[in-house]
Design a protein around this motif. Structure first.
Motif, mmCIF file in Angstrom:
data_model
loop_
_atom_site.group_PDB
_atom_site.id
_atom_site.type_symbol
_atom_site.label_atom_id
_atom_site.label_comp_id
_atom_site.label_asym_id
_atom_site.label_seq_id
_atom_site.Cartn_x
_atom_site.Cartn_y
_atom_site.Cartn_z
ATOM 1 N N ASP A 169 0.747 -1.505 -0.669
ATOM 2 C CA ASP A 169 0.263 0.701 0.129
ATOM 3 C C ASP A 169 0.943 0.971 -0.308
ATOM 4 N N LEU A 170 1.461 1.648 -1.311
ATOM 5 C CA LEU A 170 2.285 2.819 -1.233
ATOM 6 C C LEU A 170 1.520 3.427 -1.025
ATOM 7 N N HIS A 171 1.997 4.451 -0.565
ATOM 8 C CA HIS A 171 0.934 6.166 0.188
ATOM 9 C C HIS A 171 1.693 7.073 -0.395
ATOM 10 N N GLY A 172 1.541 8.669 -0.559
ATOM 11 C CA GLY A 172 2.265 9.818 -0.336
ATOM 12 C C GLY A 172 1.972 10.275 1.242
ATOM 13 N N ALA A 173 2.913 11.039 1.316
ATOM 14 C CA ALA A 173 2.969 11.427 2.724
ATOM 15 C C ALA A 173 4.350 12.595 2.846
ATOM 16 N N SER A 174 3.900 13.056 3.772
ATOM 17 C CA SER A 174 4.366 14.422 4.111
ATOM 18 C C SER A 174 6.376 14.171 4.792
ATOM 19 N N ILE A 175 7.695 14.107 3.853
ATOM 20 C CA ILE A 175 8.687 14.006 4.548
ATOM 21 C C ILE A 175 9.544 14.834 4.284
ATOM 22 N N THR A 176 10.348 15.610 5.512
ATOM 23 C CA THR A 176 11.361 16.634 5.277
ATOM 24 C C THR A 176 12.441 15.842 5.431
ATOM 25 N N LEU A 177 13.518 15.911 4.038
ATOM 26 C CA LEU A 177 15.014 15.370 4.417
ATOM 27 C C LEU A 177 16.047 16.147 5.874
ATOM 28 N N ASP A 178 17.135 15.196 6.239
ATOM 29 C CA ASP A 178 17.218 16.072 7.050
ATOM 30 C C ASP A 178 18.673 16.000 6.026
ATOM 31 N N PHE A 179 18.802 16.404 5.243
ATOM 32 C CA PHE A 179 19.046 16.588 3.983
ATOM 33 C C PHE A 179 19.567 16.832 2.956
ATOM 34 N N PRO A 180 19.465 17.525 2.085
ATOM 35 C CA PRO A 180 19.117 17.236 0.577
ATOM 36 C C PRO A 180 20.010 16.835 -0.208
ATOM 37 N N SER A 181 19.309 15.443 0.269
ATOM 38 C CA SER A 181 20.442 14.713 -0.697
ATOM 39 C C SER A 181 19.650 14.381 -2.045
ATOM 40 N N VAL A 182 20.732 13.527 -2.976
ATOM 41 C CA VAL A 182 20.721 13.787 -4.416
ATOM 42 C C VAL A 182 20.155 12.498 -4.424
ATOM 43 N N GLY A 183 20.767 11.695 -4.592
ATOM 44 C CA GLY A 183 20.017 10.186 -4.373
ATOM 45 C C GLY A 183 19.334 9.677 -3.839
ATOM 46 N N ALA A 184 18.202 10.383 -2.693
ATOM 47 C CA ALA A 184 17.219 9.996 -1.986
ATOM 48 C C ALA A 184 15.917 10.929 -2.356
ATOM 49 N N THR A 185 16.422 12.115 -2.214
ATOM 50 C CA THR A 185 14.958 12.930 -3.566
ATOM 51 C C THR A 185 14.416 12.048 -4.954
ATOM 52 N N GLU A 186 15.882 11.289 -5.584
ATOM 53 C CA GLU A 186 15.279 10.870 -6.436
ATOM 54 C C GLU A 186 14.712 9.976 -6.254
ATOM 55 N N ASN A 187 15.219 9.370 -5.622
ATOM 56 C CA ASN A 187 14.148 7.522 -5.253
ATOM 57 C C ASN A 187 12.528 7.903 -5.097
ATOM 58 N N LEU A 188 12.366 9.396 -4.160
ATOM 59 C CA LEU A 188 11.403 9.196 -3.287
ATOM 60 C C LEU A 188 10.675 9.447 -4.996
ATOM 61 N N VAL A 189 10.758 10.443 -5.118
ATOM 62 C CA VAL A 189 10.016 11.023 -6.293
ATOM 63 C C VAL A 189 9.984 10.324 -7.368
ATOM 64 N N MET A 190 10.616 8.922 -7.979
ATOM 65 C CA MET A 190 10.004 8.165 -8.309
ATOM 66 C C MET A 190 9.296 7.384 -7.896
ATOM 67 N N ALA A 191 8.951 6.497 -6.326
ATOM 68 C CA ALA A 191 8.569 5.887 -5.961
ATOM 69 C C ALA A 191 6.605 7.015 -6.001
ATOM 70 N N ALA A 192 6.764 8.355 -5.161
ATOM 71 C CA ALA A 192 5.749 9.000 -5.603
ATOM 72 C C ALA A 192 4.789 9.502 -6.671
ATOM 73 N N VAL A 193 5.227 9.108 -8.158
ATOM 74 C CA VAL A 193 4.922 9.783 -8.966
ATOM 75 C C VAL A 193 3.725 8.270 -9.486
ATOM 76 N N LEU A 194 4.143 7.173 -8.745
ATOM 77 C CA LEU A 194 3.345 5.944 -8.961
ATOM 78 C C LEU A 194 2.598 5.526 -7.485
ATOM 79 N N ALA A 195 2.482 6.017 -6.168
ATOM 80 C CA ALA A 195 2.089 6.010 -5.262
ATOM 81 C C ALA A 195 0.864 6.464 -4.601
ATOM 82 N N ARG A 196 -0.513 6.037 -4.135
ATOM 83 C CA ARG A 196 -1.310 7.039 -4.227
ATOM 84 C C ARG A 196 -1.652 7.667 -3.344
ATOM 85 N N GLY A 197 -2.229 8.548 -4.111
ATOM 86 C CA GLY A 197 -2.224 9.921 -3.239
ATOM 87 C C GLY A 197 -0.555 11.079 -3.444
ATOM 88 N N SER A 198 -1.073 12.363 -2.565
ATOM 89 C CA SER A 198 0.300 13.100 -2.545
ATOM 90 C C SER A 198 1.215 12.761 -1.516
#
Ligand code: UD1
Length: 419
Positions: A148-177
């Motif tokens: 049940d992959l769903h949207g969430a409100s996430i604040t990164l501790d550090f603007p990590s390149v890799g983490a941002t990319e992975n979370l965006v690519m999961a979020a584009v097909l997750a349920r919700g925002s």
């Protein structure tokens, strides 16, 4: 093998960005339609990434000469990545987000790549957990289950390149925002987000530290041109300035290099900007201070090259490295060549100009290998940069391009050198 002394002159036309192309390839896993990429750089990490994607079941058509790559994940990708290829490149971790988005699960051996610091993936995993994923970390393997992959409100501790990319690519097909704060905003991330939008994703805030993503049912195929490589451009700009040369660099977006160009100018280098080219002419080099930070800060990937330049600048420069704690390991090599650099924690003080002499450099990562080659261009005598396969991971045609600009560089098999 480099013999120093030549001033670089002429025109060099660059490649698409390493740190974009590898992620765009991974994003091909997000759709069952073909993703056709152009300006894919001729670097060693690209075929390895192609192997990772093939191992996941995608059809890959890579034409190295034409700089194109077609990724077609027509069947649902296998969630288990092949260990040998994955452990060879860091960028294979960018399959995590697409796999979780498309298949709701992933099992990845932990990636390899440069050894330039801790390079953990805790921020990637924390974000996925917030999106409903169950994450288990066995030694050397990470497993993610997210039925049940769903949207969430996430604040990164550090603007990590890799983490941002992975979370965006999961979020584009997750349920919700999904609301992602303190996101990285490197030009390569903007490139990825724009391609995802062209594939049907909904992403707001591209280029800002806050991304709002509305998940969709499915994404479609796309044809996309990889953005230019700002780090490669910066490397050639430094090479021109360092050697007292004059080089025109084509296929660049000067706007992606605002801070590096500002620092080069402050150091006395003349830089002329055109919409997709730069002209760099050497001047009297003077000291500057530089601090590496996430984009739009000064890129850590250009720090070793700039350090070489500053070793030849009159006065005392200070350099602070904030992104990767072991990036200064290259300094020892530069000091062996005669540079006057003192490191204290993540600060370095560089006094110049200090004449450099040739040396044997070894154990360098991709950027340090390039920087070592640049140092060789101004060193007296012969410099040998060993393990250039690291440089091949990030720079297309590095030696031929330098030679075309007049450098005295040849590629020699290690066995011939030792003979
Ligand atoms: C990417 C680039 C790399 C570049 C770097 C910074 C690729 C393959 N690599 O690396 O060339 O130097 O961006 O622009 O695209 N961190 C954590 N936890 C995490 C993630 C990161 O602590 O979960 C830390 C890292 O240890 C490091 C810093 O954050 O100190 C930067 O990491 P990140 O921005 O993620 O860089 P990479 O994606 O590894």
């Amino acid at each position: 093998m480099v013999h120093g002394g030549a001033a670089l002159r002429g025109t060099v036309r660059l490649s698409g960005a390493k740190n974009s192309a590898l992620k765009l390839m991974a994003a091909g896993l997000l759709t069952d339609e073909p993703v056709e990429l152009s300006a894919v750089p001729r670097i060693a990490d690209v075929p390895v990434m192609a192997d990772v994607l093939r191992g996941l079941g995608a059809r890959i058509d890579l034409d190295v000469e034409a700089e194109t790559c077609r990724v077609h994940a027509v069947d649902e990708p296998s969630s288990e990545a092949p260990a040998d290829a994955v452990t060879r490149i860091r960028a294979s971790i960018s399959c995590l987000g697409p796999l979780v988005g498309r298949t709701r699960r992933a099992r990845l051996p932990l990636p390899g790549g440069d050894r330039i610091g801790a390079r953990t993936i805790d921020l990637h995993l924390r974000g996925l957990r917030a999106m409903g994923a169950e994450v288990t970390e066995d030694p050397g393997v990470v497993e993610v289950l997210a039925p049940d992959l769903h949207g969430a409100s996430i604040t990164l501790d550090f603007p990590s390149v890799g983490a941002t990319e992975n979370l965006v690519m999961a979020a584009v097909l997750a349920r919700g925002s999904t609301h992602l704060d303190n996101a990285a905003r490197e030009p390569e991330i903007q490139d990825l987000c724009r391609m995802l939008v062209a594939m049907g994703a909904t992403i707001d805030g591209i280029g800002s530290p806050t991304l709002d993503i509305e998940g969709v049912e499915a994404l479609r195929g796309v044809s996309w041109q990889t953005c230019p490589d700002r780090i490669e451009a910066g490397t050639y700009a430094v090479a021109a300035a360092l050697t007292g040369g004059h080089v025109r660099i084509e296929r660049v977006r000067p706007a992606d290099l605002t801070l590096p160009l500002l620092k080069l100018r402050a150091a006395g280098v003349e830089v002329i900007e055109e919409p997709d080219a730069l002209e760099v002419r050497a001047g009297e080099l003077g000291a500057v201070d530089v601090v590496t930070l996430p984009y739009p800060g000064f890129p850590t990937d250009l720090q070793p090259q700039l350090m070489v330049l500053l070793s030849q600048a009159a006065g005392t420069s200070r350099c602070t490295e904030n992104v990767f704690e072991s990036r200064f390991s290259f300094v020892h090599e530069l000091v062996r060549m005669g540079a006057d650099v003192v490191v204290d924690g993540h600060h370095a003080m560089i006094r110049g100009p200090a004449p450099l002499h040739g040396a044997e450099l070894t154990g360098l990562d991709v950027r340090a290998g390039a920087a070592g080659t640049l140092a060789g261009l101004v060193a007296a005598g012969r410099t040998v940069v060993r393990d250039v396969h690291h440089v091949d991971r990030g720079y297309a045609d590095f030696v031929p391009r330098l030679v075309a600009l007049g450098a005295d560089v040849v590629r020699v098999a290690a066995a011939d050198l030792d003979a």
